[in-house]
Structure formats: structure tokens, C-alpha cells
Design an enzyme around this catalytic site. Structure first.
Site, PDB file in Angstrom:
ATOM      1  CD  GLU A 433      -2.967  -1.262   2.175  1.00  0.00           C
ATOM      2  OE1 GLU A 433      -4.154  -1.518   1.949  1.00  0.00           O
ATOM      3  OE2 GLU A 433      -2.513  -1.119   3.333  1.00  0.00           O
ATOM      4  CD  GLU A 503      -3.982  -6.913   2.789  1.00  0.00           C
ATOM      5  OE1 GLU A 503      -5.084  -6.376   3.055  1.00  0.00           O
ATOM      6  OE2 GLU A 503      -2.884  -6.359   2.968  1.00  0.00           O
TER       7      GLU A 503
END
Length: 973
Positions: A433, A503
Site C-alpha cells: 500500500e 489479501e
């Protein structure tokens, strides 16, 4: 103006400075023979790095975080937001700085040797002084830093080591991971010595073919390398010789001239035992550096796994086989010590994961403790090793910021240099991220040159285009991508890379709905290869309720089965008085903070089952081996036949000899009785022998198939009145609250964050007002019509109460208006008298299950105390349900009580809490159990999904408006 050169550099606000005086990272094993400096250190917590050190010292334990050792600087949890407003690379003026100091006796027999200090990890900036002299600087909170003390200390004398740890810095902006913020020295500190002539690095490449290559780098701290040195190796007792010595290259640093030598060992191992996650075969390798006279100057020990990793087309292959990645994201976490995790705890983590069918770990979002990789090698896990880079709050600015270029390359390269010899690591990750920019490409380029044997992944690059081959990620690794998008991509003809979600299935609270649906699609769709559940842990910190402080290292024994002891609770964001936080979003794991498995773990275990019942045929059942590399000889089984009439038959199972992917038909172990109604065949599969992760007899999976459909039975009415009160509510001696309509559940985390709970509250479903329309005798029963009014509509509800033998049958109908599209549940709720403390049922169990999460709960006869049915998710919410229940009894110790039979398999919950009790509480210490039982029987119950971070449940698990009907019978035992 400070006279300390380390402070003068102000490294906490200089992103270009990643280290000073720090030795290069390497993969040489130095743990053997090192002196541990773990234990109590003198400690001061300063308000900032420029503040003077005072004369009063307290104590702090190393390794550990000061935020959990009695200081006023407490843990803080944020997900995306930085905990301070300053923009990168700035840090706040209020900047807690820990000063650790201790005296060290340097062994006298280290005279003439090279002496090195290793600090396993410190966050976020480390400054090292010895006897007041500056030694070095390091950044990266999750990798070790080593410093050469040879010219600073004197063997046989005492030295004073000071470690100054600055909490906030420019580095904090790229360590913005979804976890608690701490400060401290979080991994072990070692002091060790080597010969002046020493191994500077060892690189091991062991191929599936049995070819072994060991590249050694050699240095001499005293100057030029001596003539005649050589290296040798020993693999499982077999001596290996040096292949050739490369040209020696001169290398300079800013203090002393070093000379670098390189040597290579080549060998081929015949009949090699290869490594994979199912059968993690390891060889012991010892590398020795010799002086010209043959004496050993240095030694390094390694465990070698022979395996290949490659991507061919859109498949990730291990040893030529396309493997499913059944992964979980894992942080270094402990509820008493924060970031510090012992070897024993790490082993327990991996043993638990292995028992529940996981075969892969992503080290979110930084390199984990080195021992974790040793354990992954030994126990068998595929590892995505992730660099300590996350700039979530300022991702776009930092990805292309040249001031951070060195930090990106430094963190990625040092991870690779440390961990490259572990066979368990099959993919390198550039971080998490942090958008995507030139800094990522630079780091990726270094990795591709240094280690071409493994692919690279990075979600920030892959999300731009799952198929673009020019981006830094070799794997399409999205986060929480809708399943339909993944399937569509795999069928599009555009796919160029394996699709493995980094994820998915966010495990916050009562969650992980549709996990079985995801895996049904993954296993049936070429191009889809698995993913990593978010995440392993609920990061609850054990907290004293009376003073709000973390319990710390002395709290062992103050929790059990996921529940904190009285006077304590699991703390999440905001519980330490912080104003900037992200609440319970930290509680999103498949295990509770004490490693107790949540029910979702059993769901995963069945989805990942190595042995499965493929189907039922009249002559028997078909069994399938769903492993990639091994047969079934490590397993044994027991057949179990569950009949609706209460009988359970058992018989030993003889498992067929199946290679991976093969199936075989086996005869039924029983002659199924003609009577008895519904029948289910279960194969209880256990380990046949002791394994490193499971003793003999450990349950591995419980595949099941239905052999016979349920019989439809309707209780005949009897000529006896049914007693109701003036509101048309059933009067019954065992009920303290009569059955009424329920459309509300205590919102799960998915309901709250996904917006469903907001909608339900807006509709008034949590405060429905019942109004009786009519009560009349209807043949042999009583017909009651009531309206339940919310702010957005009215639900018309009809109950017909009919006396039957031994009790009463309740036929119900609820008509939901169009406005009530997708409610939480439609069903009945009632409450019992105290004393009915045992639930026995025929249905799915014994674990909690829901309509979109039931694969882990086989149908059968189950029994549990009522208090054991409740699941203590960190934030109280809907929990404890059992799906597919056909009938149940609630009884007292004297076997008196009530029995309920339903018209078809229904969702049932029995707890000590009303939905409003759970809704109002933020922690379990606020809950007061009721003396009786609160019972829900649902005609329909909404699925769980994972909408707290990811897709909601599928449409087939949602509740539409319209007419819902259900029927159930209540009898006295």
C-alpha cells in the site's frame, strides 16, 4: 549545537540517510556462540532526541517495547492515517526517545578477533554509542543492524553500550502499516566475535534437480586476504570441495581497506529429497572457511531445501507443479509484549496454521523475526517475504520521491540478503500500500539482478493492470477483488500472470463469509491460484480495566479460550486514550489475541482438506486426494454414520492408495438402515503418525456427504387449548419471554463498516413496535396477527399456535415490505427460565456456523453448555449461531427442559445475551449474562460476507422482501 556527530546528522528527519557505520546485511548464521545481551537495561524515556539524558534511570526489558513497560507513552493504533499531522519527511516535535544502556563484559579470549554488535530490530531510528563514542545509525524497524566494535572495545574489559531509539522519523512515513505503533528494541541484541578472516556472506541455491551451488564472500578485517585460504562444505556428512576461486576484488569503505574474495562450491546430490510445503525435506549444510594450513577460520550452518520456483504462463509452479496458495497474512504480535515474539510463540503460530490447512504466509508488512523462516522451512510453508515499506497515508508523494529512493532499495535489498537461503520463501514482495513509482522499479531491478530464482510481487503495481507484463509485479496480487472480477479475468483470454490475492476474506469479528464459494471458484477456474486471508491475529492488547494500562510481560495466565480474565479486557484502538485511532479494525484475525482459533478456522480446514468425499453413489463414495505432492499414507480415518433418530454408527476406514489428484470409489462401510430418516456419512481424518506439527491422532479434516434426505413430518394437532395472554403471546411455563418476530441482529463488524447496520437502524429494525391486529381461535389453534412498525415500513406477522402431543406447534408468516430489502434476519426470538444450561442439537456443529460460512461444521449430533456456544469476538456482536439445525433441546442437570423441532434446517442461536445487549457493549467486560437463555430460530439469516474490508456476502445469502414462512414445535422434556 550538539557535539555528538550522530545527533548532528539529525537522521530522524533525513530520508536520504538510511545508515551510518552499519555493516552490510548477510546470510551468515551468527547465532551460535554469540553472547546474548537480552534482559533488563537501564532506561530513560526522553521527550525528544535532542533532550539531554538525565541522571535518573529506570529499567526496561530487551527485547521489548517501552509502550508496554510502564511508560506514559502508550500503544496507539491507526490503519491508514499517520498518528501525527506532519508531512513526509518531517516528524513531530514531541518525539518519544528511548535511551537504553547497559554494561557489557567483553570476553578476554576475544583478543585479536573481530567483535560485532547485532541489534535485532529497533523502531524507528537507532543510534549506537559505546563508551560515549559514536558507533552507528540504522533505520528499518524490522531488520537487524550490525556494527563493528573491534576498535571501540577492549577484550577482558567492561564497556557501556547505549542504544538511543527515536520513535518518530522520516522512516515512520514508510512504516505506516496497519498495526499498533510502538517504540523500543523489539528483537534480541547479540555480541559476537569472528576471526579476522571471516565469511562475509553465503548464498545457497539448491535446485529441484539436486544441483547445489554455494557462493561465499570472504573478508579479512585486518587488510588483504591471506594467501591460500579456501572454503569447504559438508552436506549431511558428505564433504564438498571448492569449485574455484574467483578473482579478488578490492573494496573500500570510509574507515579501512578491506579486500573481498569469492569462492563457489558446486555439487549434485543423487536421488535428492526435494522440499515442498507438504513434505519439507531439509539437508544440513555446513560451510567452512579455511586458512592456508587447513585450520577453520569461520563456519556457517544452513538448512537447505532443494526446490524450484517459476512462473510459466499464468501459473506459479513449485517443483513443476501448480500449487494452490492457501495463505494468511501474519504480523509479529503478542498481546503481552507487542512486537516481540519468542521462538516458542512463533512455532505455536505455525503449528496452528498447519493444523488448519494453511500452507502459505505473507509476512505483512515487513520481514518477520528470522526464526519464523527457519520454522517455515522446517514445518512446510510457502512464504511471501515482504519488505518494510508502507506509506499508506502519503503513498503517492513518496513512491516517486528521490529522497526516499535509497530507503526503498535499502529495505528491499537487505531483506533479500538476509533471507535468500530459505527454501520456504518463494516470492519477494516490494512492500504494501505505497502506490507505485520509480522507487519500486529501482528496488525490483536490484532484486531481479541479485536473485533471478524467485518472482516479485507488489499489489501497488499489479492493481494498475493485472495483465501488464511491464509492471514490477510478476503476479497479479490484488486486494479484496470481487470474485466475479477474478473469474472474469481468468476467462478473458487476457491473463498473463498468476492471480493470487495478497489479501482477501477480511477476518474482522464474525466474518469470512463466502470463503467456501471463493475456493470452489478458485479450484475450478484455471488462472486462479489462491490468496492470503487478512489476517492471522486479532491484535488485542491485554489491558487492566481499573487503570487502562497494558498488563505487559507479567500477564501470562490472565486469558483463556479467547477471553480475558475478570478485571481485564482486550484493548483495541482508542482504549489507551489516544484521539487519533481506528478502533476495532485491529481485531481482524482468524485467531483471538491468545491464539485461540475462531470458528472461521474450521471453515478453512475443511476447504483445504487433503482428502475429500467427491460424491455419493449407490455402491459407495468417491474419495479424492487433493494434495500436490504426496499420497495418503500419513493419514488414517474413521467412518461415522449419523442418523436423524439419534443413532451414530462408527467403523474404521481403509484409505485407498491415491497419488495427488487421483480419485477412487470405496464401498459404504455400513448398510444404511431403512428407517431413521436423514442420514449423513462423515470421514474423520486424523494423522497416522507423529508429525513435527501434530501428534498422532490430530484431526485433519471431516469430509461429509448426505446419504438420505430428511423425512417430512408434521405433528398432528390435539384437542387442547393453547394459552395466550391479552397481547396474543404464548404463555409457557419454561419461557420468560414469548416468541416474537425478530429482524435485527447485533451488527457484526462487517454490518457496521459495510453500511448495512446504518441502513437497518434507519429503517428502525432495532426498535420495531409490535401492535396486535387480531387474536382469534382458528379451529384447534389460536391465530395471532400483529404488525411490527419501523420508520420505513410495517411488517405484518402471523402466528398460528396449535396444540400437539406434548407441546405446541407454531406456524409463522412474516411479510416484509419492499422497503425492507436485505434485513439481518427473519425469525422468532424467545427467552427461557434459568437453569436450562445444556444445548443438544442435530445439525451443523459443534462450531459456530452461518449460511455463508458452514463448511467447517459437519451435520451430526452435538452437545455443548450454553455458555460455550457464544463466540467472544473482541467487539461484542452477533455470534454463536448454528446453521442447518433440525432440532434441539435445552435441558437442566435433571434432564428437564424443552425440545424444539423445526420444519426444515434453520439458523438457530442460543446465548445469554439479547441482541440489544450486544449492540450496546463495546467490550466484553461491559456485558452481564442473563440467567436464562435467549433463543433465535430464523427462517432466514443474512450471510456474513467480509464487507468491513472487501466484498459483501453474495446475493443468494441476503434476505429479500416478501413473504417468509417457517414452522416449529415446542415441547416439554
Amino acid at each position: 549545537m550538539t557535539s555528538d556527530p550522530l545527533l548532528a546528522l539529525r537522521p530522524w528527519e533525513s530520508p536520504e540517510v538510511t545508515s551510518w557505520g552499519r555493516l552490510p546485511m548477510n546470510a551468515v548464521d551468527r547465532r551460535s556462540g554469540a553472547d546474548s545481551l537480552d534482559g533488563d537495561w537501564r532506561f530513560q524515556l526522553l521527550p525528544g532526541p535532542d533532550a539531554p539524558v538525565g541522571g535518573v534511570w529506570s529499567a526496561a526489558y530487551v527485547p521489548g517495547v517501552w509502550t508496554m513497560q510502564g511508560t506514559d507513552d502508550l500503544p496507539q493504533y491507526t490503519n491508514v492515517r499517520m498518528p501525527f499531522p506532519d508531512f513526509p519527511p518531517a516528524s513531530p516535535a514531541a518525539n518519544p526517545t528511548g535511551v537504553y544502556e547497559r554494561d557489557v563484559d567483553v570476553p578476554g579470549d576475544w583478543a585479536g578477533r573481530r567483535i560485532v554488535l547485532q541489534i535485532g530490530a529497533a523502531e524507528s531510528v537507532l543510534l549506537v554509542h559505546v563508551d560515549g563514542r559514536p558507533v552507528g545509525i540504522s533505520k528499518d524497524s524490522h531488520l537487524a543492524a550490525e556494527f563493528d566494535l573491534t576498535d571501540v572495545v577492549r577484550p577482558g574489559e567492561r564497556a557501556t553500550v547505549r542504544l538511543t531509539v527515536v520513535k518518530w522519523s522520516d522512516a515512520s512515513h514508510i512504516e505506516d502499516q496497519d498495526q499498533w505503533w510502538h517504540g523500543g528494541v523489539t528483537r534480541s541484541v547479540l555480541l559476537y566475535a569472528t576471526d579476522s578472516l571471516h565469511l562475509a556472506d553465503v548464498t545457497v541455491r539448491a535446485a529441484f534437480s539436486g544441483e547445489l551451488r554455494v557462493d561465499c564472500r570472504v573478508r579479512n578485517a585486518g587488510g588483504a586476504l591471506p594467501e591460500g585460504w579456501y572454503v569447504s562444505g559438508e552436506l549431511e556428512g558428505q564433504l564438498l570441495s571448492q569449485d574455484r576461486e574467483f578473482d579478488r576484488a578490492n573494496a573500500e569503505d570510509d574507515r579501512v581497506s578491506d579486500f573481498l574474495g569469492e569462492a563457489r562450491i558446486l555439487a549434485t546430490v543423487p536421488d535428492v529429497r526435494t522440499w515442498n510445503a507438504e513434505a519439507p525435506e531439509l539437508y544440513g549444510l555446513t560451510v567452512r572457511l579455511h586458512r592456508a594450513d587447513g585450520t577453520v577460520a569461520d563456519t556457517s550452518h544452513h538448512r537447505v531445501g532443494f526446490r524450484d520456483v517459476e512462473i510459466i504462463g499464468r501459473d506459479l509452479l513449485v517443483n513443476g507443479e501448480r500449487v494452490f496458495i492457501r495463505g494468511v497474512n501474519r504480523h509479529d504480535f503478542h498481546p503481552l509484549t507487542g512486537r516481540t515474539v519468542s521462538y516458542e510463540d512463533m512455532r505455536a503460530d505455525l503449528v496452528l496454521l498447519k493444523r488448519f490447512g494453511f500452507n502459505a504466509i505473507r509476512t505483512s508488512h515487513y520481514p518477520n523475526d528470522p526464526a519464523l523462516y527457519d520454522l517455515a522451512d522446517e514445518l512446510g510453508f510457502y512464504v511471501v517475504d515482504e519488505a518494510d515499506i508502507e506509506s499508506h497515508d502519503h503513498a503517492h508523494e513518496i513512491a516517486d520521491d528521490p529522497r526516499y529512493l535509497n530507503a526503498f532499495v535499502d529495505r528491499v535489498s537487505r531483506m533479500v540478503l538476509r533471507d535468500k537461503n530459505h527454501p520456504s520463501i518463494i516470492v519477494w514482495s516490494l512492500g504494501n500500500e505505497s502506490d507505485y513509482g520509480a522507487n519500486h522499479d529501482a528496488a525490483a531491478g536490484w532484486v531481479r539482478r541479485h536473485d533471478p530464482t524467485r518472482p516479485i510481487q507488489y499489489e501497488g503495481a499489479a492493481k494498475l493492470d493485472w495483465a501488464d507484463p511491464e509492471l514490477a509485479s510478476d503476479i497479479a496480487c490484488p486486494m479484496y477483488a470481487p470474485l466475479e472480477d477474478c473469474v472474469a479475468h481468468a476467462l478473458s483470454g487476457r491473463q498473463t500472470k498468476p492471480l493470487i490475492q495478497c489479501e482477501y476474506s477480511h477476518a474482522m469479528g464474525n466474518s469470512n463469509g463466502t470463503l467456501a464459494d471463493h475456493w470452489a471458484a478458485i479450484e475450478s477456474t484455471p488462472g486462479l491460484q489462491g490468496g492470503f486471508i487478512w489476517e492471522f491475529w486479532d491484535h488485542g492488547i491485554l489491558q487492566r480495566v481499573n487503570d487502562g494500562r497494558p498488563v505487559g510481560r507479567g500477564g501470562a495466565g490472565l486469558y483463556d479460550n479467547g477471553v480475558a480474565a475478570p478485571g481485564h479486557r482486550w484493548a483495541y484502538g482508542g482504549d489507551f486514550g489516544e484521539t487519533i485511532h481506528d478502533g476495532a479494525f485491529i481485531a481482524d484475525g482468524v485467531v483471538f489475541p491468545d491464539r485461540t482459533p475462531k470458528p472461521a478456522m474450521f471453515e478453512h480446514r475443511e476447504i483445504a482438506a487433503p482428502l475429500r468425499i467427491e460424491c455419493f453413489r449407490h455402491e459407495g463414495v468417491v474419495l479424492g486426494n487433493h494434495q500436490h505432492f504426496r499420497g495418503l499414507d500419513w493419514l488414517t480415518g474413521l467412518w461415522e454414520l449419523s442418523l436423524a433418530d439419534g443413532r451414530t454408527l462408527t467403523a474404521p476406514a481403509e484409505l485407498p492408495d491415491l497419488r495427488p489428484g487421483e480419485t477412487a470409489a470405496v464401498p459404504l462401510p455400513f448398510e444404511v438402515p431403512r428407517d431413521g430418516g436423514e442420514a449423513w456419512l462423515t470421514l474423520r481424518v486424523t494423522t497416522a503418525e507423529d508429525l513435527p506439527w501434530a501428534p498422532r491422532g490430530t484431526e485433519v479434516c471431516v469430509p461429509q456427504v448426505r446419504l438420505r434426505e430428511p423425512a417430512v413430518l408434521q405433528a398432528a394437532p390435539v384437542d387442547r387449548p393453547v394459552e395466550v395472554d391479552g397481547e396474543g403471546l404464548l404463555v409457557h411455563p419454561l419461557l420468560t419471554a414469548a416468541p416474537t418476530l425478530s429482524l435485527w441482529r447485533a451488527p457484526t463488524d462487517n454490518d457496521e463498516l459495510g453500511g448495512m447496520a446504518l441502513r437497518w437502524r434507519a429503517w428502525g429494525l432495532d426498535e420495531l413496535v409490535r401492535k396486535v391486529v387480531s387474536v382469534r381461535q382458528d379451529g384447534v389453534g389460536v391465530s395471532v396477527v400483529a404488525e411490527y412498525a419501523g420508520t420505513a415500513g410495517v411488517v405484518r406477522h402471523r402466528q398460528v399456535l396449535t396444540a400437539v402431543e406434548g407441546g405446541v406447534r407454531i406456524d409463522e408468516e412474516a411479510e416484509l415490505p419492499e422497503a425492507f430489502d436485505d434485513v439481518a434476519r427473519v425469525g422468532s426470538v424467545f427467552e427461557t427460565v434459568p437453569g436450562l444450561d445444556l444445548l443438544e442439537w442435530f445439525g451443523q456443529g459443534p462450531w459456530e456456523s452461518y449460511p455463508d460460512r458452514g463448511a467447517g461444521a459437519p451435520v451430526g449430533h452435538h452437545s455443548l453448555p450454553v455458555d460455550a456456544l457464544f463466540t467472544p469476538y473482541l467487539r461484542p456482536q452477533e455470534s454463536g449461531g448454528r446453521h442447518g439445525v433440525r432440532r434441539f433441546t435445552l435441558s437442566a442437570p435433571d434432564a428437564t427442559g424443552l425440545a424444539v423441532a423445526v420444519d426444515e434446517p434453520r439458523q438457530v442461536s442460543v446465548t445469554r445475551h439479547r441482541a440489544e445487549d450486544l449492540t450496546a457493549a463495546s467490550h466484553h467486560d461491559e456485558l452481564v449474562p442473563r440467567a436464562g437463555c435467549v433463543v433465535h430460530i430464523d427462517a432466514a439469516h443474512r450471510g456474513l460476507g467480509t464487507a468491513s474490508c472487501g466484498p459483501d456476502t453474495f446475493p443468494e445469502y441476503r434476505i429479500p422482501p416478501g413473504v417468509h414462512r417457517w414452522s416449529w414445535t415446542l415441547r416439554v422434556l
